[in-house]
Design an enzyme around this catalytic site. Structure first.
Site, PDB file in Angstrom:
ATOM      1  N   HIS A  37       0.787  -1.235   0.000  1.00  0.00           N
ATOM      2  CA  HIS A  37       0.000   0.000   0.000  1.00  0.00           C
ATOM      3  C   HIS A  37       0.814   1.276   0.000  1.00  0.00           C
ATOM      4  O   HIS A  37       0.245   2.360   0.114  1.00  0.00           O
ATOM      5  CB  HIS A  37      -0.923   0.046   1.226  1.00  0.00           C
ATOM      6  CG  HIS A  37      -2.158  -0.782   1.070  1.00  0.00           C
ATOM      7  ND1 HIS A  37      -3.308  -0.290   0.521  1.00  0.00           N
ATOM      8  CD2 HIS A  37      -2.396  -2.078   1.365  1.00  0.00           C
ATOM      9  CE1 HIS A  37      -4.231  -1.247   0.501  1.00  0.00           C
ATOM     10  NE2 HIS A  37      -3.702  -2.344   1.011  1.00  0.00           N
TER      11      HIS A  37
ATOM     12  N   LYS B 279      -8.990  14.135   3.646  1.00  0.00           N
ATOM     13  CA  LYS B 279      -8.223  12.895   3.722  1.00  0.00           C
ATOM     14  C   LYS B 279      -7.325  13.014   4.948  1.00  0.00           C
ATOM     15  O   LYS B 279      -7.277  14.087   5.572  1.00  0.00           O
ATOM     16  CB  LYS B 279      -7.377  12.663   2.463  1.00  0.00           C
ATOM     17  CG  LYS B 279      -6.527  13.889   2.046  1.00  0.00           C
ATOM     18  CD  LYS B 279      -5.771  13.636   0.742  1.00  0.00           C
ATOM     19  CE  LYS B 279      -6.617  13.759  -0.497  1.00  0.00           C
ATOM     20  NZ  LYS B 279      -6.578  12.599  -1.385  1.00  0.00           N
ATOM     21  N   ARG B 280      -6.619  11.934   5.320  1.00  0.00           N
ATOM     22  CA  ARG B 280      -5.692  12.057   6.436  1.00  0.00           C
ATOM     23  C   ARG B 280      -4.711  13.210   6.179  1.00  0.00           C
ATOM     24  O   ARG B 280      -4.329  13.473   5.028  1.00  0.00           O
ATOM     25  CB  ARG B 280      -4.931  10.733   6.628  1.00  0.00           C
ATOM     26  CG  ARG B 280      -5.765   9.660   7.284  1.00  0.00           C
ATOM     27  CD  ARG B 280      -6.189  10.051   8.680  1.00  0.00           C
ATOM     28  NE  ARG B 280      -5.067  10.062   9.568  1.00  0.00           N
ATOM     29  CZ  ARG B 280      -4.918   9.246  10.598  1.00  0.00           C
ATOM     30  NH1 ARG B 280      -5.871   8.357  10.898  1.00  0.00           N
ATOM     31  NH2 ARG B 280      -3.863   9.305  11.371  1.00  0.00           N
TER      32      ARG B 280
ATOM     33  N   LYS C 114       0.576  14.555   1.237  1.00  0.00           N
ATOM     34  CA  LYS C 114      -0.725  14.875   0.627  1.00  0.00           C
ATOM     35  C   LYS C 114      -0.872  16.386   0.378  1.00  0.00           C
ATOM     36  O   LYS C 114      -1.786  16.820  -0.304  1.00  0.00           O
ATOM     37  CB  LYS C 114      -1.864  14.353   1.504  1.00  0.00           C
ATOM     38  CG  LYS C 114      -1.958  12.801   1.539  1.00  0.00           C
ATOM     39  CD  LYS C 114      -3.063  12.339   2.466  1.00  0.00           C
ATOM     40  CE  LYS C 114      -3.164  10.841   2.637  1.00  0.00           C
ATOM     41  NZ  LYS C 114      -4.001  10.180   1.594  1.00  0.00           N
TER      42      LYS C 114
ATOM     43  N   THR D 262      -8.486   6.716  -2.908  1.00  0.00           N
ATOM     44  CA  THR D 262      -9.827   6.232  -3.234  1.00  0.00           C
ATOM     45  C   THR D 262     -10.822   7.381  -3.076  1.00  0.00           C
ATOM     46  O   THR D 262     -11.880   7.364  -3.703  1.00  0.00           O
ATOM     47  CB  THR D 262     -10.265   5.064  -2.328  1.00  0.00           C
ATOM     48  OG1 THR D 262     -10.017   5.428  -0.963  1.00  0.00           O
ATOM     49  CG2 THR D 262      -9.506   3.795  -2.688  1.00  0.00           C
TER      50      THR D 262
ATOM     51  N   LYS E  25     -14.362   8.605  -5.234  1.00  0.00           N
ATOM     52  CA  LYS E  25     -15.675   8.963  -4.668  1.00  0.00           C
ATOM     53  C   LYS E  25     -16.113  10.345  -5.174  1.00  0.00           C
ATOM     54  O   LYS E  25     -17.277  10.549  -5.537  1.00  0.00           O
ATOM     55  CB  LYS E  25     -15.609   8.988  -3.135  1.00  0.00           C
ATOM     56  CG  LYS E  25     -15.201   7.676  -2.489  1.00  0.00           C
ATOM     57  CD  LYS E  25     -14.895   7.888  -1.001  1.00  0.00           C
ATOM     58  CE  LYS E  25     -14.041   6.789  -0.427  1.00  0.00           C
ATOM     59  NZ  LYS E  25     -13.475   7.152   0.901  1.00  0.00           N
TER      60      LYS E  25
HETATM   61  C1  LIG Z   1     -12.163   7.362   1.238  1.00  0.00           C
HETATM   62  C2  LIG Z   1     -11.727   7.744   2.580  1.00  0.00           C
HETATM   63  C3  LIG Z   1     -10.373   7.965   2.839  1.00  0.00           C
HETATM   64  C4  LIG Z   1      -9.314   7.864   1.773  1.00  0.00           C
HETATM   65  O1  LIG Z   1      -9.180   9.111   1.168  1.00  0.00           O
HETATM   66  P1  LIG Z   1      -7.937   9.463   0.217  1.00  0.00           P
HETATM   67  O2  LIG Z   1      -8.339  10.769  -0.361  1.00  0.00           O
HETATM   68  O3  LIG Z   1      -7.895   8.386  -0.818  1.00  0.00           O
HETATM   69  O4  LIG Z   1      -6.735   9.521   1.066  1.00  0.00           O
HETATM   70  C5  LIG Z   1     -10.006   8.335   4.113  1.00  0.00           C
HETATM   71  N1  LIG Z   1     -10.913   8.475   5.089  1.00  0.00           N
HETATM   72  C6  LIG Z   1     -12.227   8.280   4.872  1.00  0.00           C
HETATM   73  C7  LIG Z   1     -13.186   8.470   5.993  1.00  0.00           C
HETATM   74  C8  LIG Z   1     -12.681   7.902   3.620  1.00  0.00           C
HETATM   75  O5  LIG Z   1     -13.981   7.690   3.417  1.00  0.00           O
END
Ligand SMILES: *Cc1c(COP(=O)(O)O)cnc(C)c1O
Length: 846
Positions: free
Chosen positions: A383, A575-576, A581, A683, A687
């Protein structure tokens, strides 16, 4: 634990005819509104022990949850029984994290009883949405990796694949994030405070986990040399099963999470010796193993308890699988024909050694055969490309906790390196690169190397990621075993991320495609392409986005008391929080626009609402400072009268799955701005795009494939490529040269450095300024101008409503590839070798 007793306990009374006497159509679990209503009221009374006079909203939630759970159980039980009776190959997805999100609404739509239950709830004078909000969000994960595991379980059940998820039942999930004076504060997530209606404890299936101690060689009755592990501690692993239904299918798979408890045997000893304190103390220390999720994302912490957690759930899961296998088969020689095991990152990589130990030490299989079965069973998903994120455990810690496993690992490594030296004589460099053990003063076990050696398949999670893994991170293994490498680009489930999150969009798609089959085959969304020039359709499309923005605006008002303009661009980065990032790059853009306004208050600027969300690991100083930075800039920008509300900055606290379900559908612009070569896949990017946001992004992770699918003309691309990043670093990157030669950038940095966003305090954000000017490991300054120019193009494009709408529709319509159904089909066919299994169940009434 007394194994005889436990076997007796777990022995099903298959000759009982009780089960046959209960019919699916039985009134108790019927699907008519009348029956649902009766069940809802009965559950309030008999499960919650309340009636209308004293029930709280939470009581009603519990009553509703039990009503839904009862209706999953036939299928849940039948699914497990079918896998067992038909003796099919089952995939086990081993993951230290499952970020499931709330269950209730998902289960309602899977069963197809959402509208009926809404009616039932309304008749009690309540709103179903209010009950849904009562469920604590089960946060047993940090971010993308844990959420991927949850999407995969959804797709496996949706595709009727025989599968089980194995993980840890953390008593405390990811902390709840509060913002105090712009700083993150962490609050424990006591999600099990009220009973969890979705889990079923199975104490009769508990297994024992050994820890510590030493090993002893002995000769068995057949004259074989064997090793026995004399542990100094035992912990009991108790499974809790959560049903995972497919969308409108009979398949209901299981997520089996292990809770650590004290082993009776050991407690008993202390207790009998009159040492009550020690007995209780031992109980507490055993239970700490599943007490709390480690809140680090992409940065391992070499903590002893973390290794104990990993071994705990791996051993419990493998023992469980072996136990089930031996119920049906005389021995384990065909284990790999009935079980595929996927390792979600290296967190469960100790499975390689544990499976060998169980085969060789416990089940007397000879080493070579055990190794063959192990390799055929296991597969590993990598990952990360960040070298600092690769897990390495110190040999001394490992030996203390898992004395037998370190021997097994040395033996595996010895045989492996012998092969390497035979195949590549005189290449000691290769041998030391591939070795499972990192030599040096403080020797380390390299978990990624262990996983690669013990698996028949190794995969990355996006095309670029897999390519870079083969070229850099795992290049030795890729040279050695090119046939073991696969790409499996991630995906997300359209059930949660479109249907649940964006019901308005889902309704429109169902109308236009004249069926809801797009939810099972997301490629069917392509049909929408033919409406891009249909003015009415485009207006409907815009109306939906606007309504979603209004909903989010209400949430922002509630959480932050900030008024936002729903006609502004909702520019979102959730995101985190991680330096790679580059949340701080988005802040630099905000300051750039702010400076333009300060220099010329009447400047024509397309209004924007900048929305941030995300948690920082509690020990990650820079990430926490970035949160403070975004909030501090927001505070100044939001209240400056010159800005006249054209820019608003919002940091929403406690970003989690539930909040994500509100945010992704309301975004106009999706920020995917990681330094190229750092984000494995992402991911969140998928979305957003499914829900009609346009992406501004780098050529990183799955952004590349999203752009390919959406069309380059429908994607805002900027920045260095991964190869350019490496080349520039190799040449000697000098961030200061960008500062010196770019006036706008210089003004931005100076404003921060002079304390403009920190009430004159020049120290507060100095670590950020210094990092950017003197090191800039994530190359923000190198990408700054390209990012700003690209954002200017975004603003220009937004002014052209028709153009923007068309781009938005095309993004949604072309995201079929990023359904996790596609990803899972690839794993099933190419890695796991499993096929769908029909679950026959007497048709339930609608
Ligand atoms: C989808 C999701 C992530 C992943 O987000 P990235 O933008 O791909 O880092 C992290 N936290 C939550 C709650 C999510 O739904």
């Amino acid at each position: 634990m007394d194994t005889k007793t436990s076997q007796q306990l777990s022995q099903p009374l298959s000759n009982s005819n009780l089960a046959q006497n209960i019919k699916v159509e039985d009134d108790r679990t019927g699907m008519s509104v009348e029956t649902l209503k009766r069940a809802f009221s009965d559950n309030l009374f008999y499960v919650q022990g309340k009636d209308e006079s004293n029930a709280t909203l939470h009581d009603y939630y519990q009553a509703l949850a039990f009503t839904v759970r009862d209706r999953l159980l036939h299928r849940f039980i039948k699914t497990g029984r079918t896998y067992y009776e038909e003796n099919v190959k089952v995939v086990s997805y081993l993951s230290a994290e499952f970020l499931m999100g709330r269950h209730l609404e998902n289960n309602l739509i899977s069963l197809g009883i959402y509208e009926k239950m809404r009616q039932v709830v309304n008749e009690s004078g309540l709103e179903i949405e209010d009950l849904i909000e009562q469920e604590p969000d089960p946060g047993l994960g940090n971010g993308g990796l844990g959420r991927l595991a949850a999407c995969f379980l959804d797709s496996l059940a949706n595709l009727e694949m025989p599968a089980i998820g194995y993980g840890i039942r953390y008593e405390f999930g990811i902390f709840h994030q509060a913002l105090r004076d712009g700083w993150q504060a962490e609050i424990p997530d006591n999600w099990l405070m009220f009973k969890n209606p979705w889990e079923i404890a199975r104490p009769e299936d508990a297994v024992e986990i050994k820890l510590g101690g030493h090993t002893e060689a002995y000769r068995d009755e057949k004259g074989h040399n064997r090793v026995s592990w004399i542990c100094d501690r035992k912990v009991k692993a108790v499974p809790y099963d959560t049903p995972v239904p497919g969308y409108r299918t009979n398949t209901v798979n299981s997520l089996r999470l292990w809770k650590a408890e004290a082993s009776e045997e050991f407690n008993f000893e202390a207790f009998n010796a009159g040492n009550y304190d020690r007995a209780v103390g031992e109980k507490m220390s055993s239970e700490t193993i599943s007490k709390v999720l480690y809140p680090n994302d992409n940065t391992p912490q070499g903590k002893e308890l973390r290794l104990a957690q990993q071994y705990f759930f791996v051993s419990a899961s493998l023992q469980d699988l072996i136990h089930i296998h031996l119920h049906i088969h005389p021995d384990l020689t065909n284990f790999h024909d009935r079980a595929a095991i996927q390792l979600n990152d290296t967190h469960p990589a100790v499975a390689v050694a544990e499976l060998m130990r169980l085969f060789v030490d416990e089940h007397d299989i000879d080493w070579d055969q055990a190794w063959d079965i192990t390799q055929k069973t296991l597969a590993y998903t990598n990952h990360t490309l960040l070298p600092e994120a690769l897990e390495r455990w110190s040999v001394s810690l490992f030996s203390r906790m898992l004395p037998r496993h370190i021997e097994i690992i040395y033996e595996i490594n010895h045989r492996f390196l012998e092969d390497i030296r035979t195949w590549f004589p005189d290449d000691e460099e290769l041998a030391s690169e591939l070795s499972i053990i990192e030599e040096g003063a403080d020797k380390k076990v390299r978990m990624a190397n262990l996983a690669c050696v013990g698996s028949h398949a190794i995969n990355g999670v996006a095309a670029l990621h897999t390519e870079l893994l083969q070229k850099y991170t795992l290049q030795g293994f890729a040279k050695l075993w090119p046939e073991k490498f696969f790409n499996k680009t991630n995906g997300v489930t359209p059930r949660r991320w479109v249907l649940l999150s964006n019901p308005r969009l889902a309704k429109l798609v169902t109308e236009k495609t004249q069926s809801d089959s797009w939810l099972k085959n997301l490629d069917e969304m392509r049909v929408l392409e033919k409406f891009v020039d249909d003015a009415d359709f485009c207006q409907e499309w815009r109306d939906i986005k606007r309504k979603n923005k209004i909903t989010l605006a209400a949430q922002i008002k509630k959480l932050k008391n900030i008024d936002v303009n729903v006609d502004s661009i909702f520019d979102v980065l959730v995101k985190r929080i991680h330096e790679y990032k580059r949340q701080h790059l988005m802040v630099l853009h905000i300051i750039t626009l702010y400076n333009r306004i300060k220099a010329n208050p009447n400047i024509d600027i397309v209004p924007r609402t900048f929305i941030f969300g995300g948690k920082a690991a509690p020990g990650y100083f820079m990430a926490k400072l970035i949160i403070k930075f975004a909030n501090a800039v927001g505070e100044v920008v939001n209240k400056d009268p010159d800005v006249r509300g054209r820019l608003k900055v919002v940091f929403l606290p406690n970003f989690n799955v539930s909040l994500g379900q509100k945010i992704y559908p309301a975004a106009d612009l999706s920020e995917q701005i990681s330094t190229a070569g750092k984000e494995a896949s992402g991911t969140g990017n998928m979305k957003f795009a499914m829900n009609g946001a346009l992406t501004i992004g780098t050529l990183d992770g799955a952004n590349i494939e999203i752009r390919e699918e959406a069309g380059a003309e429908n994607f805002f691309l900027f920045g260095l490529t991964a190869e350019e990043v490496y080349a520039m670093k190799a040449e000697g990157y000098d961030p200061m040269s960008y500062y010196d030669s770019n006036e706008e950038l210089e003004a931005v940095i100076n404003r921060i450095a002079k304390g403009y966003f920190s009430y004159g305090d020049t120290k507060l954000f100095k670590p950020i300024v210094d990092s950017l000017l003197y090191d800039d490991p994530y190359m923000l300054l190198a990408d700054y101008q390209a990012y700003i120019d690209c954002q200017d193009r975004v603003s220009e494009t937004y002014k052209d409503k028709d153009k923007w709408t068309k781009m938005s529709i095309l993004n949604s319509a072309r995201m079929g590839k990023f359904s996790s159904d596609r990803t899972i089909k690839e794993y099933c066919e190419q890695i796991w070798g499993i096929e769908p299994v029909k679950i026959d169940i007497e048709q339930y009434s609608q």
